[in-house]
Design a protein around this motif. Sequence first.
Motif, short mmCIF file in Angstrom:
data_model
loop_
_atom_site.label_atom_id
_atom_site.label_comp_id
_atom_site.label_asym_id
_atom_site.label_seq_id
_atom_site.Cartn_x
_atom_site.Cartn_y
_atom_site.Cartn_z
N ASN A 86 36.35 -20.38 89.12
CA ASN A 86 36.96 -20.67 90.42
C ASN A 86 37.01 -19.45 91.33
OD1 ASN A 86 37.43 -23.45 89.80
ND2 ASN A 86 39.11 -22.78 88.48
N ARG A 87 37.11 -18.25 90.73
CA ARG A 87 37.10 -17.03 91.54
C ARG A 87 35.72 -16.79 92.14
NH1 ARG A 87 39.45 -11.91 88.90
NH2 ARG A 87 39.37 -11.22 91.07
N CYS A 88 34.69 -17.30 91.49
CA CYS A 88 33.33 -17.22 92.03
C CYS A 88 33.13 -18.26 93.13
CB CYS A 88 32.29 -17.43 90.93
SG CYS A 88 32.32 -16.19 89.64
N ARG A 89 33.61 -19.48 92.85
CA ARG A 89 33.47 -20.56 93.84
C ARG A 89 34.19 -20.22 95.15
NH1 ARG A 89 33.63 -24.70 89.44
NH2 ARG A 89 31.49 -25.42 89.33
N SER A 90 35.32 -19.53 95.04
CA SER A 90 36.11 -19.19 96.24
C SER A 90 35.51 -18.00 96.98
CB SER A 90 37.55 -18.86 95.84
OG SER A 90 37.57 -17.62 95.13
N GLY A 91 34.53 -17.32 96.38
CA GLY A 91 33.94 -16.15 97.02
C GLY A 91 34.64 -14.86 96.65
N ASN A 92 35.70 -14.95 95.85
CA ASN A 92 36.45 -13.77 95.40
C ASN A 92 35.56 -12.86 94.54
OD1 ASN A 92 38.25 -12.15 93.70
ND2 ASN A 92 39.89 -13.34 94.66
N LEU A 93 34.72 -13.47 93.68
CA LEU A 93 33.75 -12.74 92.87
C LEU A 93 32.36 -13.28 93.20
CD1 LEU A 93 35.48 -12.77 89.35
CD2 LEU A 93 35.51 -10.93 91.03
N LYS A 94 31.36 -12.40 93.17
CA LYS A 94 30.00 -12.80 93.53
C LYS A 94 29.17 -13.07 92.28
CE LYS A 94 25.93 -11.24 96.07
NZ LYS A 94 25.80 -11.97 97.31
N LEU A 95 28.79 -14.34 92.07
CA LEU A 95 27.93 -14.73 90.97
C LEU A 95 26.51 -14.85 91.50
CD1 LEU A 95 27.87 -15.73 87.96
CD2 LEU A 95 28.08 -18.05 88.88
N VAL A 96 25.54 -14.22 90.82
CA VAL A 96 24.14 -14.26 91.27
C VAL A 96 23.24 -14.79 90.16
CG1 VAL A 96 24.42 -12.40 92.94
CG2 VAL A 96 23.69 -11.85 90.62
N PRO A 97 22.16 -15.47 90.52
CA PRO A 97 21.92 -16.06 91.85
C PRO A 97 22.87 -17.23 92.09
CG PRO A 97 20.19 -16.76 90.34
CD PRO A 97 21.06 -15.79 89.58
N GLU A 98 23.12 -17.53 93.35
CA GLU A 98 24.11 -18.55 93.70
C GLU A 98 23.76 -19.93 93.18
OE1 GLU A 98 25.37 -18.67 97.76
OE2 GLU A 98 25.90 -16.55 97.77
N VAL A 99 22.48 -20.18 92.93
CA VAL A 99 22.05 -21.48 92.42
C VAL A 99 22.66 -21.77 91.04
CG1 VAL A 99 19.90 -20.71 91.33
CG2 VAL A 99 20.06 -23.03 92.24
N PHE A 100 23.21 -20.74 90.37
CA PHE A 100 23.89 -20.95 89.09
C PHE A 100 25.02 -21.99 89.20
CE2 PHE A 100 23.09 -16.88 86.39
CZ PHE A 100 21.77 -17.27 86.24
N PHE A 101 25.61 -22.07 90.40
CA PHE A 101 26.71 -23.03 90.58
C PHE A 101 26.25 -24.46 90.33
CE2 PHE A 101 28.50 -19.51 93.17
CZ PHE A 101 29.69 -19.37 92.47
N ASP A 102 24.96 -24.73 90.56
CA ASP A 102 24.41 -26.07 90.31
C ASP A 102 24.47 -26.44 88.83
OD1 ASP A 102 23.85 -26.03 92.98
OD2 ASP A 102 21.68 -25.79 92.74
N TYR A 103 24.58 -25.43 87.97
CA TYR A 103 24.56 -25.65 86.52
C TYR A 103 25.96 -25.57 85.89
CZ TYR A 103 19.54 -25.19 87.06
OH TYR A 103 18.24 -25.37 87.46
N LEU A 104 26.97 -25.29 86.70
CA LEU A 104 28.32 -25.13 86.14
C LEU A 104 29.17 -26.38 86.29
CD1 LEU A 104 29.14 -21.50 87.31
CD2 LEU A 104 28.65 -22.28 84.99
#
Length: 143
Positions: free
Chosen positions: A125-143
Amino acid sequence: MNNPGEIRVIALGLIRDGDRIFVSEGHDPVKQETFYRALGGGVEFGETSRIALEREFQEEIQAELTNIRYLGCIENLFTFDGRQGHEIIQLYQCDFAEPKFYQLENLMFSESDTHKHQALWIDINRCRSGNLKLVPEVFFDYL
């Protein structure tokens, strides 16, 4: 980092435990930015991406993986340290075979003699909110 003009093939493992994922922390000195990425590394000539994934986890953090499942292929174009990068990511979902890895706060590992990295659990959730940067962003499609 790969050579200029080279496309690098890497295998990464998404390890999830509830609302948290296990990642390595990176820092881009040019952008002055901290980012997080799933663990893994380069596929060597003559090995499959799945074998590379298992080897990288063993080499970097001495961890055995289980429940390995192929998720898909991601083409990632990026800039790191002021240089253009291009990688083909073979992405896997997996679990740690040993429960002790789920108890860790963090651990230090080295990819080479000069590069030390931290691996840790972070809240999705800290990544989804932009608080932490997860790369590449397309990873969110798999979470």
